[in-house]
Design a protein around this motif. Structure first.
Motif, PDB file in Angstrom:
ATOM      1  N   GLY A   1       0.815  -1.212   0.000  1.00  0.00           N
ATOM      2  CA  GLY A   1       0.000   0.000   0.000  1.00  0.00           C
ATOM      3  C   GLY A   1       0.848   1.261   0.000  1.00  0.00           C
ATOM      4  N   GLY A   2       0.154   2.397  -0.099  1.00  0.00           N
ATOM      5  CA  GLY A   2       0.832   3.685  -0.009  1.00  0.00           C
ATOM      6  C   GLY A   2       1.465   3.845   1.365  1.00  0.00           C
ATOM      7  N   THR A   3       0.853   3.200   2.362  1.00  0.00           N
ATOM      8  CA  THR A   3       1.350   3.290   3.735  1.00  0.00           C
ATOM      9  C   THR A   3       2.811   2.864   3.824  1.00  0.00           C
ATOM     10  OG1 THR A   3      -0.841   2.902   4.628  1.00  0.00           O
ATOM     11  CG2 THR A   3       0.998   2.344   6.066  1.00  0.00           C
ATOM     12  N   ALA A   4       3.112   1.668   3.304  1.00  0.00           N
ATOM     13  CA  ALA A   4       4.493   1.174   3.361  1.00  0.00           C
ATOM     14  C   ALA A   4       5.388   2.060   2.500  1.00  0.00           C
ATOM     15  CB  ALA A   4       4.564  -0.274   2.899  1.00  0.00           C
TER      16      ALA A   4
ATOM     17  N   LEU B   1       4.140  16.350  -1.108  1.00  0.00           N
ATOM     18  CA  LEU B   1       2.895  16.831  -1.681  1.00  0.00           C
ATOM     19  C   LEU B   1       1.902  15.674  -1.784  1.00  0.00           C
ATOM     20  CD1 LEU B   1       1.764  19.098  -3.853  1.00  0.00           C
ATOM     21  CD2 LEU B   1       2.902  17.627  -5.482  1.00  0.00           C
ATOM     22  N   VAL B   2       0.647  15.932  -1.410  1.00  0.00           N
ATOM     23  CA  VAL B   2      -0.414  14.977  -1.712  1.00  0.00           C
ATOM     24  C   VAL B   2      -1.276  15.640  -2.775  1.00  0.00           C
ATOM     25  CG1 VAL B   2      -2.436  13.739  -0.833  1.00  0.00           C
ATOM     26  CG2 VAL B   2      -0.387  13.915   0.575  1.00  0.00           C
ATOM     27  N   ASN B   3      -1.405  14.981  -3.937  1.00  0.00           N
ATOM     28  CA  ASN B   3      -2.077  15.591  -5.083  1.00  0.00           C
ATOM     29  C   ASN B   3      -2.885  14.550  -5.863  1.00  0.00           C
ATOM     30  OD1 ASN B   3      -2.711  17.474  -7.100  1.00  0.00           O
ATOM     31  ND2 ASN B   3      -0.963  16.868  -8.330  1.00  0.00           N
TER      32      ASN B   3
ATOM     33  N   TYR C   1       1.842   5.756  -5.436  1.00  0.00           N
ATOM     34  CA  TYR C   1       0.483   5.452  -5.885  1.00  0.00           C
ATOM     35  C   TYR C   1      -0.068   4.287  -5.063  1.00  0.00           C
ATOM     36  CZ  TYR C   1      -3.622   4.369  -8.570  1.00  0.00           C
ATOM     37  OH  TYR C   1      -4.931   4.133  -8.907  1.00  0.00           O
ATOM     38  N   SER C   2      -1.392   4.224  -4.963  1.00  0.00           N
ATOM     39  CA  SER C   2      -2.045   3.123  -4.254  1.00  0.00           C
ATOM     40  C   SER C   2      -3.290   2.679  -5.004  1.00  0.00           C
ATOM     41  CB  SER C   2      -2.433   3.584  -2.851  1.00  0.00           C
ATOM     42  OG  SER C   2      -3.393   2.696  -2.307  1.00  0.00           O
ATOM     43  N   TYR C   3      -3.540   1.386  -5.002  1.00  0.00           N
ATOM     44  CA  TYR C   3      -4.756   0.842  -5.619  1.00  0.00           C
ATOM     45  C   TYR C   3      -5.923   0.820  -4.626  1.00  0.00           C
ATOM     46  CZ  TYR C   3      -1.796  -0.589  -9.494  1.00  0.00           C
ATOM     47  OH  TYR C   3      -0.949  -0.574 -10.570  1.00  0.00           O
ATOM     48  N   SER C   4      -5.629   1.155  -3.365  1.00  0.00           N
ATOM     49  CA  SER C   4      -6.615   0.997  -2.285  1.00  0.00           C
ATOM     50  C   SER C   4      -7.923   1.723  -2.540  1.00  0.00           C
ATOM     51  CB  SER C   4      -6.041   1.559  -0.986  1.00  0.00           C
ATOM     52  OG  SER C   4      -5.041   0.725  -0.480  1.00  0.00           O
ATOM     53  N   LYS C   5      -7.850   2.971  -2.931  1.00  0.00           N
ATOM     54  CA  LYS C   5      -9.048   3.799  -2.983  1.00  0.00           C
ATOM     55  C   LYS C   5      -9.860   3.483  -4.234  1.00  0.00           C
ATOM     56  CE  LYS C   5      -7.618   5.660   0.840  1.00  0.00           C
ATOM     57  NZ  LYS C   5      -6.498   6.551   0.951  1.00  0.00           N
ATOM     58  N   LEU C   6      -9.226   3.540  -5.398  1.00  0.00           N
ATOM     59  CA  LEU C   6      -9.956   3.348  -6.649  1.00  0.00           C
ATOM     60  C   LEU C   6     -10.586   1.955  -6.730  1.00  0.00           C
ATOM     61  CD1 LEU C   6     -10.794   4.327  -9.452  1.00  0.00           C
ATOM     62  CD2 LEU C   6      -8.592   3.518 -10.312  1.00  0.00           C
TER      63      LEU C   6
ATOM     64  N   ALA D   1      -9.605  -1.673  -2.337  1.00  0.00           N
ATOM     65  CA  ALA D   1      -8.683  -2.771  -2.075  1.00  0.00           C
ATOM     66  C   ALA D   1      -7.779  -2.484  -0.882  1.00  0.00           C
ATOM     67  CB  ALA D   1      -7.851  -3.027  -3.330  1.00  0.00           C
ATOM     68  N   THR D   2      -8.318  -1.820   0.138  1.00  0.00           N
ATOM     69  CA  THR D   2      -7.474  -1.451   1.272  1.00  0.00           C
ATOM     70  C   THR D   2      -6.929  -2.685   1.999  1.00  0.00           C
ATOM     71  OG1 THR D   2      -9.530  -1.150   2.464  1.00  0.00           O
ATOM     72  CG2 THR D   2      -8.443   0.834   1.725  1.00  0.00           C
ATOM     73  N   GLY D   3      -7.673  -3.792   1.955  1.00  0.00           N
ATOM     74  CA  GLY D   3      -7.209  -5.011   2.627  1.00  0.00           C
ATOM     75  C   GLY D   3      -6.098  -5.723   1.869  1.00  0.00           C
ATOM     76  N   TRP D   4      -5.988  -5.489   0.595  1.00  0.00           N
ATOM     77  CA  TRP D   4      -4.957  -6.135  -0.211  1.00  0.00           C
ATOM     78  C   TRP D   4      -3.572  -5.564   0.036  1.00  0.00           C
ATOM     79  CZ3 TRP D   4      -4.258 -10.223  -3.348  1.00  0.00           C
ATOM     80  CH2 TRP D   4      -5.390 -10.956  -3.699  1.00  0.00           C
ATOM     81  N   ARG D   5      -3.498  -4.315   0.465  1.00  0.00           N
ATOM     82  CA  ARG D   5      -2.226  -3.610   0.662  1.00  0.00           C
ATOM     83  C   ARG D   5      -1.427  -3.567  -0.642  1.00  0.00           C
ATOM     84  NH1 ARG D   5      -3.627  -0.901   2.655  1.00  0.00           N
ATOM     85  NH2 ARG D   5      -1.875   0.012   3.713  1.00  0.00           N
ATOM     86  N   THR D   6      -1.926  -2.825  -1.582  1.00  0.00           N
ATOM     87  CA  THR D   6      -1.268  -2.724  -2.884  1.00  0.00           C
ATOM     88  C   THR D   6      -1.027  -1.264  -3.261  1.00  0.00           C
ATOM     89  OG1 THR D   6      -3.502  -2.987  -3.791  1.00  0.00           O
ATOM     90  CG2 THR D   6      -2.056  -4.891  -3.930  1.00  0.00           C
ATOM     91  N   GLY D   7       0.225  -0.938  -3.449  1.00  0.00           N
ATOM     92  CA  GLY D   7       0.619   0.409  -3.856  1.00  0.00           C
ATOM     93  C   GLY D   7       2.020   0.340  -4.421  1.00  0.00           C
TER      94      GLY D   7
ATOM     95  N   TYR E   1     -13.590  13.478  -3.383  1.00  0.00           N
ATOM     96  CA  TYR E   1     -13.490  12.261  -2.563  1.00  0.00           C
ATOM     97  C   TYR E   1     -13.775  12.605  -1.098  1.00  0.00           C
ATOM     98  CZ  TYR E   1     -11.730   7.578  -1.450  1.00  0.00           C
ATOM     99  OH  TYR E   1     -11.615   6.267  -1.042  1.00  0.00           O
ATOM    100  N   TYR E   2     -13.300  13.754  -0.691  1.00  0.00           N
ATOM    101  CA  TYR E   2     -13.616  14.326   0.623  1.00  0.00           C
ATOM    102  C   TYR E   2     -14.164  15.730   0.418  1.00  0.00           C
ATOM    103  CZ  TYR E   2     -10.180  10.798   2.052  1.00  0.00           C
ATOM    104  OH  TYR E   2      -9.484   9.637   2.238  1.00  0.00           O
ATOM    105  N   ALA E   3     -14.863  16.219   1.444  1.00  0.00           N
ATOM    106  CA  ALA E   3     -15.258  17.624   1.425  1.00  0.00           C
ATOM    107  C   ALA E   3     -14.840  18.232   2.752  1.00  0.00           C
ATOM    108  CB  ALA E   3     -16.756  17.747   1.241  1.00  0.00           C
TER     109      ALA E   3
HETATM  110  C1  LIG Z   1      -5.327   6.407   1.896  1.00  0.00           C
HETATM  111  C2  LIG Z   1      -4.081   7.123   1.647  1.00  0.00           C
HETATM  112  C3  LIG Z   1      -2.841   6.458   1.623  1.00  0.00           C
HETATM  113  C4  LIG Z   1      -2.693   5.039   2.090  1.00  0.00           C
HETATM  114  O1  LIG Z   1      -2.972   4.156   1.133  1.00  0.00           O
HETATM  115  P1  LIG Z   1      -2.841   2.604   1.362  1.00  0.00           P
HETATM  116  O2  LIG Z   1      -2.439   2.157   0.028  1.00  0.00           O
HETATM  117  O3  LIG Z   1      -4.186   2.099   1.741  1.00  0.00           O
HETATM  118  O4  LIG Z   1      -1.818   2.325   2.399  1.00  0.00           O
HETATM  119  C5  LIG Z   1      -1.710   7.166   1.282  1.00  0.00           C
HETATM  120  N1  LIG Z   1      -1.772   8.481   1.017  1.00  0.00           N
HETATM  121  C6  LIG Z   1      -2.934   9.151   1.058  1.00  0.00           C
HETATM  122  C7  LIG Z   1      -2.945  10.597   0.773  1.00  0.00           C
HETATM  123  C8  LIG Z   1      -4.113   8.499   1.389  1.00  0.00           C
HETATM  124  O5  LIG Z   1      -5.250   9.187   1.479  1.00  0.00           O
END
Ligand SMILES: *Cc1c(COP(=O)(O)O)cnc(C)c1O
Length: 532
Positions: A171-174, A249-251, A308-313, A316-322, A438-440
């Motif tokens: 995931g993006g987390t790692a 940056l988060v974009n 990048y992360s596949y979690s949101k689109l 797949a948050t349980g898969w941990r893919t990024g 996605y958020y407000a």
């Molecule tokens: C949700 C999120 C992540 C984490 O994504 P995972 O792939 O689920 O670990 C990373 N960065 C941002 C900005 C997010 O909102």
């Protein structure tokens, strides 16, 4: 502890921890409302196609394994020779998932120029999971697929797939953890260094730099509501200052859900042409939610590392893919080459256990090695079934011919919920292209002023901790929302996620927010009467 003391203590916690405390309170809310959690970014949709293809490939892989050994539940290894022909025999093309598999294998062969048997074998073994990831960083054909996916969804017409390398992560987390860790280990960021951050931002980017082992100094590029949560163009000037080592940056941003516009991208490109030493880390996990999105990596590939992360689109948050993606020509390798000899000697010693040429060991390989404390480089890399799943998610997009309905559907879902929320609150929608929705972010003081007058806004500001409104939303209304302050948004902003609840929950959220404001208004009136 009285209410004020409790609230002050609560505010010390991170936004995600506060939200999890609110859950319990909201479930037992005083009004016996249905419990609604609009705090989480976890989507409530999933992609089915990639998942079904995964299970079919698993079944095929087991059958293949049984060809070489079979003793009860014990089977052998797969073989390359003729494997694609046997897959064809196995597939039942009247089934959607099987037709998808055939289509994407053809795509890999015809468009990406991959050998048919090699491609089928890579997927089969990756999904059975019978080998360590080899090469450690990323399986070779899967890397090609991820590269084309990133190019197609995030680069907006710029061709970089061939010059980009990918390191799939949990995931993006790692990815974020590995990046901070390797930047520090390799001396690219040191204690006390100044880094610029686009604020408000996903909490870890605020929290990690402050930890005692990093001690970085943040420079805020603050997006505010009166600029539609966009970074002001002039704020980027600070990046010309050579004392700023890096820009995180988060974009599109989280919590504001806003993508950089083309003017800002152009300015970043200009700055990077001058500043060949600037490090940019861009986290683009919401990129696909914006029409015509373009990542900073596409305009400044030399300076930028992409997360990048596949979690949101794909739900797949349980898969941990990024993944982490970066260019073969990059500032990270060049900065390492220019480190003081003393530091290089230390790094040589550490990395010489995994390479004979530590001086030319690229940063992306260092990230891979560092993720397993260098010593376990030979067994590093993301699990192969996860890598295969990333490729399958990517392929659901790549084999679409007339636009990607799946991606369009996810955009429509969040837009509909955003509309329901804003209509309920009576706030004007921001329908500009850059709004990912996605958020407000809702400014509670502004809303109080609009609905009940300036006095109420002043009264709430003066008499209550910022978190009081949030706590009462949970306690009385059964509604969990995240506070923006934890993301360094202006006080009084709430982050509502459009990802996590049914469409019809959003008018209810609006109603409960308005009801609670009415209660504060009543409280104010009572206290005024008592005061007289
Ligand atoms: C949700 C999120 C992540 C984490 O994504 P995972 O792939 O689920 O670990 C990373 N960065 C941002 C900005 C997010 O909102």
């Amino acid at each position: 502890m009285n209410t004020n003391q409790y609230e002050k203590k609560l505010e010390q916690l991170g936004a995600f921890e506060i939200a999890s405390k609110m859950l319990k309170v909201a479930k037992n809310n005083e009004n016996h409302n249905s419990f609604l959690n609009a705090g989480r970014g976890n989507p409530n949709w999933i992609n089915t196609q990639a998942r079904l293809a995964f299970t079919r490939f698993m079944a095929f892989g087991v059958k293949e394994s049984e060809r070489t050994m079979l003793e009860g539940n014990l089977a052998g290894y797969t073989t390359l020779d003729g494997i694609s022909g046997r897959l064809n025999d196995f597939l039942d093309l009247s089934q959607k998932e099987d037709a998808f598999i055939q289509t994407f294998i053809d795509y890999g062969v015809d468009v990406l120029d991959i050998d048919r048997d090699a491609l089928v074998k890579e997927f089969t073994d990756a999904i059975i999971g019978n080998n360590y990831p080899v090469p450690s960083r990323c399986l070779v054909n899967i890397e090609k697929i991820i590269n084309v996916y990133l190019q197609d969804t995030l680069y907006n017409g710029v061709s970089l797939a061939d010059s980009t390398q990918v390191f799939p992560t949990e995931g993006g987390t790692a990815a974020i953890c590995y990046i901070f860790n390797s930047l520090k280990k390799n001396g690219l960021i040191q204690e006390g260094d100044r880094i610029a951050i686009n604020m408000p931002i996903f909490t870890p980017y605020l929290q990690i730099p402050k930890l005692t082992n990093y001690k970085m100094v943040e420079v805020d590029l603050e997006a505010r509501e009166d600029n539609d949560w966009e970074i002001p163009l002039g704020a980027l000037d600070i990046l010309e200052d050579e004392s700023i080592k890096a820009f995180f940056l988060v974009n599109p941003s989280n919590p504001a859900s806003r993508a950089l516009d083309s003017k800002l991208l152009k300015r970043i490109k200009e700055i990077c042409e001058k500043r060949r030493d600037l490090i940019i880390i861009t986290d683009d996990v919401y990129g696909t939610f914006v029409d015509g999105f373009q990542t900073v990596y596409a305009v400044a590939p030399y300076n930028t590392l992409l997360v990048y992360s596949y979690s949101k689109l794909y739900g797949a948050t349980g898969w941990r893919t990024g993944c982490i993606a970066m260019n073969k020509q990059n500032v990270f390798d060049d900065l390492i080459a220019r480190l003081p000899e003393e530091k290089l000697k230390v790094l040589d010693k550490d990395y010489s256990i995994v390479t004979m040429e530590p001086r030319s060991f690229p940063f992306i390989e260092r990230l891979t090695a560092d993720s397993r404390s260098i010593g376990l480089y030979h067994t590093s890399g993301l699990s192969t079934p996860q890598q295969a799943m990333m490729a399958l998610f990517s392929l659901t997009h790549l084999v679409c011919h007339d636009g990607d309905n799946y991606i369009e559907s996810t955009k429509e879902i969040v837009a509909k919920r955003y509309h329901n929320l804003f209509e309920g609150l009576g706030i004007k929608e921001d329908n500009t292209r850059e709004n990912a929705k996605y958020y407000a972010l809702i400014d509670i003081y502004n809303l109080a002023e609009r609905l009940y007058g300036e006095n109420l806004a002043t009264y709430i500001r003066k008499n209550f901790e910022e978190i009081d409104f949030l706590l009462n939303l949970a306690k009385e209304e059964g509604l969990v929302i995240m506070e923006g302050v934890g993301f360094a948004a202006t006080p009084g902003t709430l982050r509502v996620s459009q990802a996590n609840l049914a469409d019809d929950a959003y008018p209810k959220i609006a109603k409960r927010i308005i009801e609670l404001l009415k209660e504060y208004d009543d409280k104010m009136k009572t206290s005024l009467e008592e005061g007289h």
